[in-house]
Write an enzyme that holds these catalytic residues in place. Sequence first.
Site, short mmCIF file in Angstrom:
data_model
loop_
_atom_site.label_atom_id
_atom_site.label_comp_id
_atom_site.label_asym_id
_atom_site.label_seq_id
_atom_site.Cartn_x
_atom_site.Cartn_y
_atom_site.Cartn_z
N GLU A 250 0.80 -1.23 0.00
CA GLU A 250 0.00 0.00 0.00
C GLU A 250 0.83 1.28 0.00
O GLU A 250 0.71 2.11 0.90
CB GLU A 250 -0.99 -0.02 1.17
CG GLU A 250 -1.91 -1.24 1.10
CD GLU A 250 -2.94 -1.29 2.22
OE1 GLU A 250 -2.84 -0.51 3.17
OE2 GLU A 250 -3.85 -2.13 2.13
N GLU A 357 -5.75 -10.57 -1.83
CA GLU A 357 -6.56 -10.45 -0.60
C GLU A 357 -8.03 -10.34 -0.95
O GLU A 357 -8.61 -9.27 -0.88
CB GLU A 357 -6.14 -9.21 0.19
CG GLU A 357 -4.67 -9.19 0.58
CD GLU A 357 -4.29 -7.97 1.42
OE1 GLU A 357 -5.19 -7.37 2.04
OE2 GLU A 357 -3.10 -7.64 1.44
#
Length: 449
Positions: A250, A357
């Site tokens: 991220e 994910e």
Amino acid sequence: MSVKNNGATRFFLFLMLLLSAGLLASCDDDDDPSTSSGQADDDDAVDDDASDDDAVGDDDTIGDDDTIGDDDTIDDDTADDDIADDDTTDDDTADDDAADDDTGDDDTDTCLKPNADCTLAETAAEAGFFVGAALPGSTDPGLTVVPTHFNSVTAENAMKWGSLCPLLEQCDYAEADALMDFAAANNLRVRGHALVWGKIPGHGHPGDLETLVNQAPDPYTFLQQAIDDHVRTTVSRYAGRVESWDVVNEPLAAIGSGFEGNIFYRTMGPDYIDTAFLAAHEADPNARLFLNEYFMAYEGPKIEAFLALLEELVDRGVPIDGAGIQGHVYVTEPEMSRLSDFLVAINDLGLDVELTELDMAKNALWDDMLAGRELFDAQADAYDIFATACLSAPACTGLTTWGIDDSHTWLDNVLPFEWFAPNLPLLLDTELEPKPAYFTIRERIAEFN
Ligand code: XIL
């Protein structure tokens, strides 16, 4: 997926997604909101002359950057590795009861036929594809069924820097080791997650890291050294056993087209990404190295920024092999069709991609939006979009669900999702039995192979 979807509903969903992103990011005390330009917040840049010039100060809308020299190029060929050749997929678990393959050209017992009586793990292994689950912990009851249904695992938390080292000089690898032992005992491929993550001090990175960086006479060098030490220590500890690593997690701001203004970016600019990848590559030249990111939509400025960042990394010779794309979405999420183009665009850069994910949550409006359909059937359709996009892309090597079964999902403990708990977002139900989405993915793997 045909879902009734009016403007008010979409606005409400958007608000919830923003809230979700904001809350996750809120643990980071300076999440550069990048409202329009994605500029880094200069006020927060540590006053570090050595790094200011080419790092934190000027560029930050991704696409025009000037940082790490080409000298760092490591001309490796790991990006070309054919995952289908990887030993981890050739293991016995694939063949146990369904695919007795001694019959040579007889394909009657293959798992790659429609409606074959095979588990997802068997089907995936036969296809040279990875289907994974994130493991909550080494004592989770769901572990018992993981080898039956999955051929890949990720530690949900145990291998994050702040889990290994709550404080920079206080590390404990016991839980990560236990999960690695579980994977080895069951012949499961391991995705390592995540070496450097700017969110959640004490979890994504050591709780005292920011203070130590800011106190250091030369914050840039201090942080660079800390990243380098951590990445080398962790990657070499598991070298040969972790098939792919999320090296940086991220890096981008929640919205907009800029980097997230976390401690790493504020101190080193984009150089921190290069530092982490170079160290990981040197510690295990055979591991595939990924940049992992989450998205609230699969088109728009953040998608463009991510592709630009990947291209820059490739162009300046950073040893990156792939991109990890998270998929924490609602069952009723519209506009997922662009996902396919996005995955192909990543492959076009010469990079692998994985869906790292996945979970498909319900939401406050799901009753209304599903128009009477069963939740699990709608969920199977949502998973189908992701599975189809991955399997039809040139080099999407696997997909992983963010949990094993519906009895344990992080969504039930994070706003706004927790308002609607139980979210039931995974492939196995609370009794550890396969749900419709499980069979959809199995069929899709067979269809594309
Ligand atoms: C989450 C875990 O699932 C939670 O248990 C933990 O409290 C916070 O982190 N994106 C990521 C994952 O990359 O590491 C996050 O995992 C979920 C969002």
